[in-house]
Design a protein around this motif. Structure first.
Motif, PDB file in Angstrom:
ATOM      1  N   PRO A 181      40.141  76.319  44.169  1.00 30.16           N
ATOM      2  CA  PRO A 181      41.186  76.654  43.186  1.00 30.16           C
ATOM      3  C   PRO A 181      42.343  77.404  43.833  1.00 30.16           C
ATOM      4  O   PRO A 181      42.158  78.293  44.656  1.00 30.16           O
ATOM      5  CB  PRO A 181      40.437  77.559  42.191  1.00 30.16           C
ATOM      6  CG  PRO A 181      39.005  77.167  42.325  1.00 30.16           C
ATOM      7  CD  PRO A 181      38.812  76.806  43.765  1.00 30.16           C
ATOM      8  N   GLY A 182      43.556  77.003  43.467  1.00 33.02           N
ATOM      9  CA  GLY A 182      44.754  77.652  43.966  1.00 33.02           C
ATOM     10  C   GLY A 182      45.274  77.101  45.273  1.00 33.02           C
ATOM     11  O   GLY A 182      46.353  77.496  45.729  1.00 33.02           O
ATOM     12  N   SER A 183      44.527  76.172  45.908  1.00 32.91           N
ATOM     13  CA  SER A 183      44.950  75.663  47.214  1.00 32.91           C
ATOM     14  C   SER A 183      45.877  74.452  47.109  1.00 32.91           C
ATOM     15  O   SER A 183      46.545  74.118  48.077  1.00 32.91           O
ATOM     16  CB  SER A 183      43.727  75.290  48.055  1.00 32.91           C
ATOM     17  OG  SER A 183      42.976  74.249  47.441  1.00 32.91           O
ATOM     18  N   ARG A 184      45.906  73.767  45.949  1.00 29.30           N
ATOM     19  CA  ARG A 184      46.782  72.609  45.772  1.00 29.30           C
ATOM     20  C   ARG A 184      47.331  72.600  44.352  1.00 29.30           C
ATOM     21  O   ARG A 184      46.728  73.148  43.429  1.00 29.30           O
ATOM     22  CB  ARG A 184      46.028  71.295  45.995  1.00 29.30           C
ATOM     23  CG  ARG A 184      45.359  71.147  47.337  1.00 29.30           C
ATOM     24  CD  ARG A 184      44.758  69.752  47.449  1.00 29.30           C
ATOM     25  NE  ARG A 184      43.823  69.641  48.558  1.00 29.30           N
ATOM     26  CZ  ARG A 184      43.112  68.544  48.836  1.00 29.30           C
ATOM     27  NH1 ARG A 184      43.237  67.490  48.067  1.00 29.30           N
ATOM     28  NH2 ARG A 184      42.274  68.531  49.848  1.00 29.30           N
ATOM     29  N   ILE A 185      48.464  71.938  44.196  1.00 27.53           N
ATOM     30  CA  ILE A 185      49.021  71.691  42.867  1.00 27.53           C
ATOM     31  C   ILE A 185      48.943  70.186  42.625  1.00 27.53           C
ATOM     32  O   ILE A 185      49.645  69.403  43.268  1.00 27.53           O
ATOM     33  CB  ILE A 185      50.475  72.184  42.765  1.00 27.53           C
ATOM     34  CG1 ILE A 185      50.557  73.692  42.996  1.00 27.53           C
ATOM     35  CG2 ILE A 185      51.061  71.825  41.411  1.00 27.53           C
ATOM     36  CD1 ILE A 185      51.967  74.241  42.972  1.00 27.53           C
ATOM     37  N   VAL A 186      48.056  69.773  41.731  1.00 23.87           N
ATOM     38  CA  VAL A 186      47.866  68.364  41.386  1.00 23.87           C
ATOM     39  C   VAL A 186      47.777  68.270  39.867  1.00 23.87           C
ATOM     40  O   VAL A 186      47.049  69.049  39.237  1.00 23.87           O
ATOM     41  CB  VAL A 186      46.592  67.777  42.030  1.00 23.87           C
ATOM     42  CG1 VAL A 186      46.384  66.336  41.576  1.00 23.87           C
ATOM     43  CG2 VAL A 186      46.696  67.828  43.551  1.00 23.87           C
ATOM     44  N   TYR A 187      48.495  67.344  39.286  1.00 26.97           N
ATOM     45  CA  TYR A 187      48.570  67.234  37.831  1.00 26.97           C
ATOM     46  C   TYR A 187      47.181  67.033  37.229  1.00 26.97           C
ATOM     47  O   TYR A 187      46.450  66.122  37.582  1.00 26.97           O
ATOM     48  CB  TYR A 187      49.475  66.058  37.460  1.00 26.97           C
ATOM     49  CG  TYR A 187      49.682  65.877  35.985  1.00 26.97           C
ATOM     50  CD1 TYR A 187      49.152  64.780  35.324  1.00 26.97           C
ATOM     51  CD2 TYR A 187      50.405  66.806  35.258  1.00 26.97           C
ATOM     52  CE1 TYR A 187      49.351  64.602  33.967  1.00 26.97           C
ATOM     53  CE2 TYR A 187      50.610  66.644  33.902  1.00 26.97           C
ATOM     54  CZ  TYR A 187      50.075  65.543  33.258  1.00 26.97           C
ATOM     55  OH  TYR A 187      50.265  65.374  31.921  1.00 26.97           O
ATOM     56  N   HIS A 188      46.816  67.923  36.321  1.00 28.21           N
ATOM     57  CA  HIS A 188      45.553  67.832  35.585  1.00 28.21           C
ATOM     58  C   HIS A 188      45.854  67.172  34.240  1.00 28.21           C
ATOM     59  O   HIS A 188      46.385  67.820  33.325  1.00 28.21           O
ATOM     60  CB  HIS A 188      44.951  69.220  35.372  1.00 28.21           C
ATOM     61  CG  HIS A 188      44.381  69.832  36.616  1.00 28.21           C
ATOM     62  ND1 HIS A 188      45.083  69.931  37.796  1.00 28.21           N
ATOM     63  CD2 HIS A 188      43.154  70.370  36.862  1.00 28.21           C
ATOM     64  CE1 HIS A 188      44.325  70.508  38.703  1.00 28.21           C
ATOM     65  NE2 HIS A 188      43.152  70.791  38.169  1.00 28.21           N
ATOM     66  N   ARG A 189      45.534  65.904  34.124  1.00 28.21           N
ATOM     67  CA  ARG A 189      45.927  65.146  32.939  1.00 28.21           C
ATOM     68  C   ARG A 189      45.316  65.730  31.661  1.00 28.21           C
ATOM     69  O   ARG A 189      46.010  65.964  30.675  1.00 28.21           O
ATOM     70  CB  ARG A 189      45.508  63.690  33.099  1.00 28.21           C
ATOM     71  CG  ARG A 189      45.969  62.790  31.959  1.00 28.21           C
ATOM     72  CD  ARG A 189      45.429  61.382  32.125  1.00 28.21           C
ATOM     73  NE  ARG A 189      45.884  60.502  31.057  1.00 28.21           N
ATOM     74  CZ  ARG A 189      45.368  59.315  30.804  1.00 28.21           C
ATOM     75  NH1 ARG A 189      44.377  58.849  31.567  1.00 28.21           N
ATOM     76  NH2 ARG A 189      45.828  58.563  29.829  1.00 28.21           N
ATOM     77  N   TYR A 190      44.003  65.959  31.679  1.00 24.30           N
ATOM     78  CA  TYR A 190      43.326  66.458  30.486  1.00 24.30           C
ATOM     79  C   TYR A 190      42.523  67.728  30.737  1.00 24.30           C
ATOM     80  O   TYR A 190      42.442  68.614  29.881  1.00 24.30           O
ATOM     81  CB  TYR A 190      42.353  65.398  29.953  1.00 24.30           C
ATOM     82  CG  TYR A 190      43.001  64.173  29.364  1.00 24.30           C
ATOM     83  CD1 TYR A 190      42.381  62.931  29.434  1.00 24.30           C
ATOM     84  CD2 TYR A 190      44.224  64.249  28.713  1.00 24.30           C
ATOM     85  CE1 TYR A 190      42.955  61.789  28.883  1.00 24.30           C
ATOM     86  CE2 TYR A 190      44.815  63.122  28.164  1.00 24.30           C
ATOM     87  CZ  TYR A 190      44.184  61.893  28.251  1.00 24.30           C
ATOM     88  OH  TYR A 190      44.763  60.783  27.711  1.00 24.30           O
ATOM     89  N   ALA A 191      41.910  67.848  31.921  1.00 26.99           N
ATOM     90  CA  ALA A 191      40.850  68.826  32.137  1.00 26.99           C
ATOM     91  C   ALA A 191      41.285  70.262  31.887  1.00 26.99           C
ATOM     92  O   ALA A 191      40.594  71.029  31.215  1.00 26.99           O
ATOM     93  CB  ALA A 191      40.313  68.685  33.564  1.00 26.99           C
TER      94      ALA A 191
END
Length: 744
Positions: A181-191
């Motif tokens: 957690p916190g190491s990447r920014i990736v779009y979380h569609r729903y979760a």
């Protein structure tokens, strides 16, 4: 008019019923009055008609407002060409998809604004089972969820969890991390927003859809235009989503789950909101004056059991938890189902507010200047601070004056020991320039033996002496009642959040050394004290004078140096210079270092080590203490007990591993010992480590001769010292002839 032309005709902007309500919405105005180009709006209408004719979509709504006026409102096409539901109307609802995320986030912001949560709270703080599996998921924060950094972008809940929020909570707790957690920014569609929904329900005890409606939608006065969880009677208003055809006339695959009653009712927190375009309302009355009582939208599932089953249980056992009543109710009436839990909890809370027992009252206290100072420790592990890349397991000793809010914080590497308390408290008092008349703690194990609630003599002798030295009366709150120490407990949270925010602004939680981190903490505390400077200055005049000197903030221990040139203290193994073998040393034990004495002479200072959590001994080793002996016995390095701790930097350990792989053990040990000796004799430990790293990265073994030449003193930089001896006769002139004769 052709069939295609009939399909693309635009319908009136508002229905007759809407016109009757129009005065409560934005006033209509022509585009020119609002400073807009009407031709551009006509082009927009033409473009939409062409898109519908081309099959890109079946229908749409468009509303444009500027400067407080509605200048353009149109509906186009059909809400569902397949079922022939009819043309798009002003009250037709469209699925908002990811725009829904903003409303879920707004509900979270409102809870933050009330102080009920913080963006830096861990999810596991509010949903303990979320981090129960022992992986890095326990580090996921609300900030990570809102900024798509949580680490599980492809997770989701099952369709069954849409209506069963107990199951929804269980499923989000079973999410699997894809990275830290916190190491990447990736779009979380729903979760991420399913987790936010679970947090909202955990904090408020209310269905997240109701929270969004009450906190976001209703205050905007658009409760008939925007929904998260659409009532069944309004499903007929929704425009069906469909798959447009591509350029070759082939239908594009589409997920049909979003066109179902279950989807509309679920109010998906990341994409299930529905809304009209004509949803901007303006009225001079306050929202509280306009809000109509909310009627029930679903049958009451507890109507036939609340008075007969639930109320008797609440009266018979006033302290019973709602979850216990829930489980008992399902045992008696299994047909009710697990989905009633939140409703049950809300009803029990409301019943207790009217019929429940009296609760304990917290009495706010008036604090007098110079009267009370408070001490406590707070764990800082959740902030993830590292020193040169190594996680720092530490606490903060925190001192605060109750009246003025003066604060002092000190980084503590061990537990809540008397040494940490004495050092931190004295630093705070000398920084303040005076001492309060009372020092209060929350029954610190360092200060109290905790033998008996009523025993007044359980203050430890050292703590009594410390308080007496500064003229302070020791006191403590009742055991287990933290709010009695609230003047510092609440300040803990504020300070930790300030440190967390400062780390975010700094961009990294890594520091070069402990001194840099301590300076960072001091700067934050200083800024907080500056806000209360006037109040602190006024309280200083009411403080007691400090004594002439500090009292001891260390423990003194006698140790014996073994033939291995080491001594063991508190399950930690320390090396010392070999000349001390056989001597008894006097060691002063501080929180972060040891001062070593022979008799009354101070010899050296060592960093303090601490045993591992599993009870295994730690080792504090300085290669300079033993390098002269290792040069005579280089093979001793091969199986040395503290070999890994002997290497001062990672590059030296890597070098030894490579040497052992590519050379015989005897030669590898000899070269490694010579490298350590070179680092010691030439004072080039860091520079030599850089050279070793470069060699290893290039696949080369260290070349000892080259390194010796590289780090040898440069003759060109050596000063040329010329000493001229003065003739003795010069001194005779200074003394004088008479004195010379008399001496003779």
């Amino acid at each position: 008019m052709s069939a295609n032309e009939r399909n693309v005709v635009s319908f009136p902007s508002v229905s007759e019923s809407r016109r009757q309500m129009n005065e409560s919405f934005l006033k209509s105005s022509d585009p020119m009055s609002a400073g807009m180009n009407s031709r551009r709006l006509d082009l927009l209408s033409s473009l939409i008609r062409r898109h519908i004719s081309d099959g890109r979509y079946e229908g749409c709504q468009v509303a444009v407002a500027r400067n407080g006026s509605l200048v353009f409102s149109r509906t186009f096409g059909s809400s569902d060409e397949i079922t022939k539901r009819g043309p798009v109307q002003d009250d037709t609802l469209f699925v908002l998809r990811s725009i829904t995320k903003s409303f879920t986030a707004a509900a979270i912001w409102s809870l933050v604004e009330e102080g009920r949560i913080s963006f830096h709270d861990r999810v596991a703080d509010h949903i303990p089972e979320f981090g129960a599996k022992g992986d890095c998921k326990h580090a996921v924060t609300i900030f990570h969820l809102l900024t798509h950094q949580a680490g599980f972008p492809h997770a989701d809940v099952t369709k069954e969890a849409w209506a069963d929020h107990r199951r929804m909570r269980d499923e989000v707790c079973s999410y699997q991390l894809e990275w830290t957690p916190g190491s990447r920014i990736v779009y979380h569609r729903y979760a991420a927003h399913w987790v936010l929904a679970a947090i909202i329900e955990s904090i408020t005890g209310t269905d997240f859809r109701d929270v969004v409606r009450e906190r976001v939608i209703d205050p905007l006065r658009i409760s008939n235009e925007l929904f998260l969880g659409l009532p069944e009677e309004d499903h007929c208003r929704v425009a069906r989503e469909h798959s447009p055809a591509d350029r070759l006339g082939r239908e594009i695959p589409f997920h049909t789950a979003e066109n179902t009653a279950e989807w509309y009712l679920a109010g998906h927190p990341a994409g299930g909101g529905t809304s009209t375009a004509y949803r901007i309302e303006q009225d001079r009355r306050l929202p509280s004056q306009k809000k109509a009582p909310r009627g029930r939208r679903r049958p009451d599932p507890l109507a036939r059991v609340f008075e007969t089953d639930i109320v008797p249980m609440l009266k018979a056992a006033p302290g019973v938890r709602p979850v216990t009543i829930f489980e008992e109710l399902l045992r008696r009436h299994p047909e009710l189902g697990a989905g009633i839990r939140r409703t049950l909890e809300r009803r029990i809370r409301a019943w207790r507010a009217i019929h429940g027992e009296e609760q304990e009252v917290i009495f706010r206290q008036t604090h007098e200047p110079g009267q009370r100072g408070l001490s406590d420790f707070t764990d800082m592990g959740e902030l993830g601070v590292t020193i040169a890349g190594v996680p720092l397991d530490h606490r903060l000793y925190h001192f605060r004056l109750a009246y003025s809010g003066f604060e002092h914080a000190h980084v503590v590497l061990g537990g809540e020991s008397f040494i940490a308390l004495a050092g931190g408290l004295q630093n705070a008092l000398w920084s303040l320039g005076g001492a309060p008349r009372e020092h209060r703690t929350d029954s610190l194990s360092a200060a109290f033996c905790n033998l008996d609630r009523d025993a007044k003599d359980d203050l430890t002798r050292r703590y009594e002496d410390l308080c007496a030295h500064y003229g302070m009366r020791p006191s403590r709150n009742n055991r287990g009642i933290a709010h009695e120490n609230g003047a510092i407990e609440s300040s803990h949270g504020h300070l930790k959040r300030a440190v967390g925010d400062a780390l975010l602004l700094r961009g990294t939680a890594d520091f070069d050394d402990l001194a840099a981190y301590r300076g960072f903490i001091d700067e934050i505390v200083s800024r907080r004290n500056a806000r209360n400077a006037k109040r602190i200055d006024s309280e200083r005049t009411a403080l007691q004078d400090l004594p002439d000197r500090r009292t001891s903030d260390y423990e003194e221990v006698i140790v014996h140096v073994t033939s291995s040139g080491v001594f063991t203290l508190r399950k930690v193994f320390y090396t010392v210079p070999s000349r001390l073998i056989g001597h008894r040393l006097r060691v002063r034990l501080y929180d972060d270092h040891l001062d070593v004495f022979v008799g009354g002479t101070h010899l050296l200072t060592l960093p303090r080590g601490r045993p591992h959590p599993n009870g295994k001994h730690d080792q504090v080793v300085d290669y300079r203490h033993v390098i002269h002996s290792l040069r005579r016995k280089p093979m001793a390095l091969l199986n040395l007990v503290y070999r890994d701790q002997l290497f001062p930097r990672e590059a030296y350990r890597r070098a030894f591993d490579v040497l052992r792989k590519r050379l015989p053990d005897k030669k590898a040990c000899r070269i490694m010992v010579d490298l350590l000796a070179l680092a010691h004799e030439r004072g080039c430990e860091a520079e030599l480590a850089d050279q070793l790293t470069a060699d290893l990265n290039d696949g080369r073994l260290p070349d000892l001769n080259r390194l010796r030449t590289h780090f040898a003193p440069d003759p060109a930089q050596m000063p040329n010292v010329v000493v001229r001896l003065a003739p003795l006769a010069t001194y005779e002139c200074l003394i004088g002839t008479a004195e010379i004769g008399g001496a003779a």
